[in-house]
Scaffold this motif. Structure first.
Motif, PDB file in Angstrom:
ATOM      1  N   ALA A   1      -6.004  15.689  -7.329  1.00  0.00           N
ATOM      2  CA  ALA A   1      -5.863  14.269  -7.666  1.00  0.00           C
ATOM      3  C   ALA A   1      -4.647  13.670  -6.969  1.00  0.00           C
ATOM      4  O   ALA A   1      -4.700  12.545  -6.452  1.00  0.00           O
ATOM      5  N   ALA A   2      -3.530  14.393  -6.922  1.00  0.00           N
ATOM      6  CA  ALA A   2      -2.329  13.892  -6.260  1.00  0.00           C
ATOM      7  C   ALA A   2      -2.568  13.735  -4.755  1.00  0.00           C
ATOM      8  O   ALA A   2      -2.134  12.750  -4.136  1.00  0.00           O
ATOM      9  N   GLY A   3      -3.278  14.699  -4.157  1.00  0.00           N
ATOM     10  CA  GLY A   3      -3.578  14.596  -2.724  1.00  0.00           C
ATOM     11  C   GLY A   3      -4.475  13.410  -2.417  1.00  0.00           C
ATOM     12  O   GLY A   3      -4.249  12.681  -1.436  1.00  0.00           O
ATOM     13  N   LEU A   4      -5.506  13.194  -3.228  1.00  0.00           N
ATOM     14  CA  LEU A   4      -6.383  12.032  -3.025  1.00  0.00           C
ATOM     15  C   LEU A   4      -5.627  10.728  -3.212  1.00  0.00           C
ATOM     16  O   LEU A   4      -5.820   9.774  -2.448  1.00  0.00           O
ATOM     17  N   LEU A   5      -4.781  10.667  -4.215  1.00  0.00           N
ATOM     18  CA  LEU A   5      -3.989   9.466  -4.443  1.00  0.00           C
ATOM     19  C   LEU A   5      -3.058   9.216  -3.255  1.00  0.00           C
ATOM     20  O   LEU A   5      -2.904   8.070  -2.806  1.00  0.00           O
ATOM     21  N   TRP A   6      -2.459  10.274  -2.710  1.00  0.00           N
ATOM     22  CA  TRP A   6      -1.570  10.119  -1.573  1.00  0.00           C
ATOM     23  C   TRP A   6      -2.334   9.585  -0.363  1.00  0.00           C
ATOM     24  O   TRP A   6      -1.861   8.720   0.362  1.00  0.00           O
ATOM     25  N   LEU A   7      -3.573  10.094  -0.131  1.00  0.00           N
ATOM     26  CA  LEU A   7      -4.386   9.603   0.980  1.00  0.00           C
ATOM     27  C   LEU A   7      -4.735   8.131   0.801  1.00  0.00           C
ATOM     28  O   LEU A   7      -4.704   7.356   1.769  1.00  0.00           O
ATOM     29  N   VAL A   8      -5.082   7.723  -0.409  1.00  0.00           N
ATOM     30  CA  VAL A   8      -5.437   6.324  -0.650  1.00  0.00           C
ATOM     31  C   VAL A   8      -4.214   5.428  -0.426  1.00  0.00           C
ATOM     32  O   VAL A   8      -4.314   4.382   0.214  1.00  0.00           O
ATOM     33  N   VAL A   9      -3.065   5.844  -0.911  1.00  0.00           N
ATOM     34  CA  VAL A   9      -1.847   5.029  -0.747  1.00  0.00           C
ATOM     35  C   VAL A   9      -1.460   4.989   0.727  1.00  0.00           C
ATOM     36  O   VAL A   9      -1.075   3.942   1.256  1.00  0.00           O
ATOM     37  N   LEU A  10      -1.591   6.106   1.444  1.00  0.00           N
ATOM     38  CA  LEU A  10      -1.228   6.166   2.853  1.00  0.00           C
ATOM     39  C   LEU A  10      -2.118   5.251   3.671  1.00  0.00           C
ATOM     40  O   LEU A  10      -1.651   4.516   4.547  1.00  0.00           O
ATOM     41  N   ARG A  11      -3.444   5.239   3.393  1.00  0.00           N
ATOM     42  CA  ARG A  11      -4.345   4.366   4.140  1.00  0.00           C
ATOM     43  C   ARG A  11      -4.100   2.897   3.813  1.00  0.00           C
ATOM     44  O   ARG A  11      -4.202   2.043   4.681  1.00  0.00           O
ATOM     45  N   ARG A  12      -3.804   2.611   2.570  1.00  0.00           N
ATOM     46  CA  ARG A  12      -3.633   1.213   2.157  1.00  0.00           C
ATOM     47  C   ARG A  12      -2.316   0.626   2.718  1.00  0.00           C
ATOM     48  O   ARG A  12      -2.295  -0.495   3.168  1.00  0.00           O
ATOM     49  N   PHE A  13      -1.249   1.369   2.610  1.00  0.00           N
ATOM     50  CA  PHE A  13       0.045   0.820   2.998  1.00  0.00           C
ATOM     51  C   PHE A  13       0.561   1.362   4.328  1.00  0.00           C
ATOM     52  O   PHE A  13       1.588   0.935   4.832  1.00  0.00           O
ATOM     53  N   GLY A  14      -0.117   2.327   4.866  1.00  0.00           N
ATOM     54  CA  GLY A  14       0.289   2.876   6.157  1.00  0.00           C
ATOM     55  C   GLY A  14       1.488   3.802   6.023  1.00  0.00           C
ATOM     56  O   GLY A  14       2.068   3.959   4.960  1.00  0.00           O
ATOM     57  N   ALA A  15       1.829   4.437   7.123  1.00  0.00           N
ATOM     58  CA  ALA A  15       2.964   5.357   7.105  1.00  0.00           C
ATOM     59  C   ALA A  15       4.253   4.561   7.182  1.00  0.00           C
ATOM     60  O   ALA A  15       4.377   3.639   7.969  1.00  0.00           O
ATOM     61  N   ALA A  16       5.211   4.935   6.383  1.00  0.00           N
ATOM     62  CA  ALA A  16       6.474   4.190   6.354  1.00  0.00           C
ATOM     63  C   ALA A  16       7.495   4.826   7.246  1.00  0.00           C
ATOM     64  O   ALA A  16       7.525   5.930   7.561  1.00  0.00           O
TER      65      ALA A  16
END
Length: 143
Positions: A128-143
Motif C-alpha cells: 500500500a505504501a509503495g502504491l501510494l508513493w507511485l500515485v503521489v510521484l506521478r501526480r506531483f512529479g519528482a521533487a
C-alpha cells in the motif's frame, strides 16, 4: 496492632441477621412459594440491609422475571439483585476475534499464529505504501 483483640468496638463474632431482614426473607419466600407460576422452581432468597438476593436456577425467563417482580413488590424491600440463572441457557460460543486476542498471551499460539499474520500484514502495508508513493510521484512529479 489494630484492631486490638480486647477492643470492645470491634467484635469479630458473627452476628445473626437483623429482625427486619429475617422478616423480609420470610415474606419474600412466602410470596414465591405461594405463586403457582413458580411451582417447582429452585430459588434461594437472601436479604441483607433490606436488599433481596435471588439465587438459583429456574426453567424459564418468565419465572425469573416473576420471581424478581414478587420480591421487588414486597413491602419493605429497597432493592433486589436477581442472580437467577436459566437451566437451559447454553454458554455462548466466543467470537473468533476474542479467541485470537485471548491467545496472544499464549506463547505456543503466538509462535504458530503471529508470524504468518504479521508477515502478511507487513507485506500489505508495504504494498500500500509503495502504491501510494507511485500515485503521489506521478501526480506531483519528482521533487
Amino acid at each position: 496492632m489494630w484492631p486490638f483483640d480486647d477492643d470492645p468496638r470491634f467484635d469479630r463474632r458473627a452476628r445473626p441477621a437483623t429482625s427486619p431482614d429475617v422478616r423480609l426473607t420470610c415474606d419474600v419466600i412466602e410470596r414465591i412459594l405461594g405463586d403457582p407460576r413458580l411451582a417447582g422452581e429452585r430459588i434461594t432468597v437472601e436479604v441483607q440491609n433490606r436488599v433481596v438476593n435471588l439465587l438459583g436456577t429456574v426453567n424459564s425467563l418468565y419465572a425469573r422475571v416473576v420471581a424478581a417482580e414478587l420480591a421487588r413488590s414486597t413491602p419493605g424491600v429497597l432493592d433486589i439483585c436477581n442472580r437467577l440463572q436459566l437451566a437451559s441457557m447454553e454458554r455462548p460460543r466466543p467470537d473468533t476475534f476474542d479467541e485470537l486476542v485471548a491467545g496472544w498471551g499464549d506463547v505456543a499460539t503466538a509462535r504458530s499464529v503471529r508470524p504468518g499474520v504479521l508477515g502478511t500484514s507487513a507485506a500489505l502495508v508495504t504494498l500500500a505504501a509503495g502504491l501510494l508513493w507511485l500515485v503521489v510521484l506521478r501526480r506531483f512529479g519528482a521533487a
